[in-house]
Write an enzyme that holds these catalytic residues in place. Structure first.
Site, mmCIF file in Angstrom:
data_model
loop_
_atom_site.group_PDB
_atom_site.id
_atom_site.type_symbol
_atom_site.label_atom_id
_atom_site.label_comp_id
_atom_site.label_asym_id
_atom_site.label_seq_id
_atom_site.Cartn_x
_atom_site.Cartn_y
_atom_site.Cartn_z
ATOM 1 N N PHE A 1 0.833 -1.206 0.000
ATOM 2 C CA PHE A 1 0.000 0.000 0.000
ATOM 3 C C PHE A 1 0.864 1.251 0.000
ATOM 4 O O PHE A 1 1.787 1.395 0.787
ATOM 5 C CB PHE A 1 -0.908 -0.003 1.230
ATOM 6 C CG PHE A 1 -1.813 1.191 1.324
ATOM 7 C CD1 PHE A 1 -2.769 1.446 0.357
ATOM 8 C CD2 PHE A 1 -1.715 2.067 2.400
ATOM 9 C CE1 PHE A 1 -3.610 2.556 0.449
ATOM 10 C CE2 PHE A 1 -2.548 3.167 2.503
ATOM 11 C CZ PHE A 1 -3.493 3.411 1.526
ATOM 12 N N GLU A 2 0.574 2.169 -0.920
ATOM 13 C CA GLU A 2 1.263 3.454 -1.004
ATOM 14 C C GLU A 2 0.206 4.546 -0.828
ATOM 15 O O GLU A 2 -0.555 4.839 -1.751
ATOM 16 C CB GLU A 2 1.978 3.586 -2.350
ATOM 17 C CG GLU A 2 2.562 4.969 -2.656
ATOM 18 C CD GLU A 2 3.339 5.588 -1.516
ATOM 19 O OE1 GLU A 2 2.780 6.497 -0.848
ATOM 20 O OE2 GLU A 2 4.478 5.160 -1.272
ATOM 21 N N PRO A 3 0.124 5.137 0.369
ATOM 22 C CA PRO A 3 -0.990 6.050 0.670
ATOM 23 C C PRO A 3 -1.004 7.315 -0.168
ATOM 24 O O PRO A 3 -2.034 7.988 -0.228
ATOM 25 C CB PRO A 3 -0.801 6.368 2.154
ATOM 26 C CG PRO A 3 0.634 6.064 2.444
ATOM 27 C CD PRO A 3 1.008 4.949 1.530
#
Length: 473
Positions: free
Chosen positions: A237-239
């Site tokens: 996950f890359e916010p």
């Protein structure tokens, strides 16, 4: 009985076999600018089925346009080149437009597609980056890390389109390094897919599950043409990223990454694969056929890994302290923009050194019994790069002459001739080690076997010539 998957394979094979009919011949290389595609967009204005809208401007006030086609209930948003140096899918989008405009073939498919979907294309989200052939925009911001702060106008445009259109599906179209491998194999990841995560836990809701189902079908289609050549991008996950956030905002997100394929430096075959895979996915959306796919098959696609060098020299000998040491040499070639970035040269590097037995090379050389030594420096000093025209460079390279010295400093960093040029103050006698430009020779005793110049090579024994651009150091 004909199954949905067999129909997909037949349809995709027909798309593949007829591709040249629809390939847009105005785009022949990947370093095109926005000025090259604006006339192609203007041509669409003559077809009433296409609606062209200016949705905003880039940092440097270049227009960003959206092309709408179809009137169906399922909305699909496709955008490419949010990184300016990732143009493979942009070319494919214009090929898709040609198919949609043409009469004759695929009429049943086009009728169904345009009745069941409304397609919104943004074919070059980062025109300022494309102008420079660079990843980032004119603010030096990576648009794909600007989904939260929205500091770039291009980012504001993309989020605005997702929020206003509320598309059911989005296609985030990228290019990745040609050195990604399919798992721990020597296969290049020619196309990689990702059903982006929408949270740290990488949970799967119906929105993300649909991404996986669509990718399962696209993978099956591509295995016909690049068996074993499809990878799965990491779903960490890359916010800050648009793909992760758009999935979180409720749009099923499919990331396509175009990697490498042998002897396809301009990615024209990879462009074709984008065309086929996107169109087959659109068919699956229009017909809901993706709903029969099992999401569990998504995880059987091998993950992208970093096990490739452009060139891997295995088991060469180098001399250290008067003693032979056996090493592998991992070489990578890096593009350097030339002029206005319409073309490029290479500046290569020894990126790893030692025991590389767990890695692979896109090109490999077995150097067992061969010793690395410096190439010869020509006795003449050049007043300028133009002086190279006076020499028969092919003959010199075959004799192990790899290098000339310049009499005066040059601003150039690369050039077309297969020779290594040294600036007046650059030292010539340096050992082979990481970070250095790979210019050297491989010998068996006194017999010359391979000549390397800037990471490209000539096999003197059979005259196999893979020499490329030269370098100024």
């Amino acid at each position: 009985m004909t199954t949905a998957s067999s129909q997909d394979l037949t349809f995709s094979r027909h798309l593949f076999d007829t591709y040249d009919t629809y390939r847009d011949t105005a785009l022949t290389h990947r370093r095109f600018k926005q000025a090259d595609i604006l006339p192609l967009i203007d041509k669409l204005k003559t077809d009433s089925r296409f609606d062209i809208t200016k949705v905003g401007e880039s940092v440097e006030k270049r227009p960003i346009q959206m092309i709408k086609v179809g009137n169906g209930p399922r909305k699909v948003l496709l955008w490419s080149q949010m990184h300016g140096d990732e143009p493979s899918a942009t070319m494919a989008i214009f090929d898709i437009f040609n198919l949609l405009r043409a009469d004759g073939e695929f009429e049943e498919f086009k009728t169904k597609l345009l009745a069941e979907t409304t397609l919104y294309f943004v074919p070059m989200l980062n025109p300022d980056g494309a102008e420079r052939y660079q990843r980032r925009n004119a603010l030096d911001i990576d648009l794909n890390r600007d989904a939260l702060r929205l500091q770039s106008p291009e980012s504001v445009i993309l989020k605005g389109l997702q929020q206003s259109l509320k598309p059911e599906v989005g296609f985030n179209l990228h290019d990745q390094s040609t050195r990604y491998s399919v798992g721990h194999t020597p296969k290049q990841a020619t196309i990689s897919f990702l059903a982006t995560a929408y949270d740290e836990a990488r949970n799967i809701n119906p929105v993300r599950e649909r991404s996986m189902q669509l990718i399962v079908g696209m993978n099956r289609v591509l295995q016909q043409f690049i068996p074993g050549g499809v990878g799965r991008y990491s779903d960490e996950f890359e916010p800050r990223a648009f793909g992760d956030n758009i999935q979180k905002w409720g749009t099923t997100l499919i990331l396509i990454e175009s990697g490498g394929y042998p002897n396809d430096p301009e990615k024209q075959f990879i462009r074709k694969l984008n065309y086929v895979s996107i169109l087959t996915a659109l068919q699956a959306i229009a017909t809901d056929s993706y709903k029969t796919e099992s999401r569990s098959e998504y995880n059987t696609i091998p993950e992208n890994e970093r096990y490739l060098f452009d060139v891997l020299i295995r088991k060469a000998q180098i001399m250290r302290g008067g003693k032979p040491v056996t090493v592998d040499i991992g070489i990578n070639r890096y593009e350097v923009n030339v002029g206005n970035a319409a073309t490029f040269g290479y500046r290569s590097s020894i990126d790893d050194f030692g025991d590389l037995s767990t890695f692979f090379g896109i090109e490999e050389i077995d150097a067992t019994g061969l010793t690395v030594s410096p190439g010869q420096i020509h006795p003449d000093t050049l007043r300028s790069l133009a002086d190279l025209k006076k020499y028969q460079l092919d003959s010199l390279v075959q004799k192990g002459v790899t290098t000339f010295r310049l009499a005066a400093p040059s601003r150039a960093t690369t050039h077309l001739a297969p020779v290594h040029l040294l600036q007046p103050t650059t030292s010539a006698a340096r050992p082979i080690q990481t970070g250095r430009i790979p210019t050297f020779v491989l010998r068996r005793g006194n017999q010359l076997r391979y000549v390397f110049v800037n990471g490209f090579w000539l096999d003197v024994s059979n005259n196999a010539n893979k020499l490329g651009t030269g370098v100024v150091e």
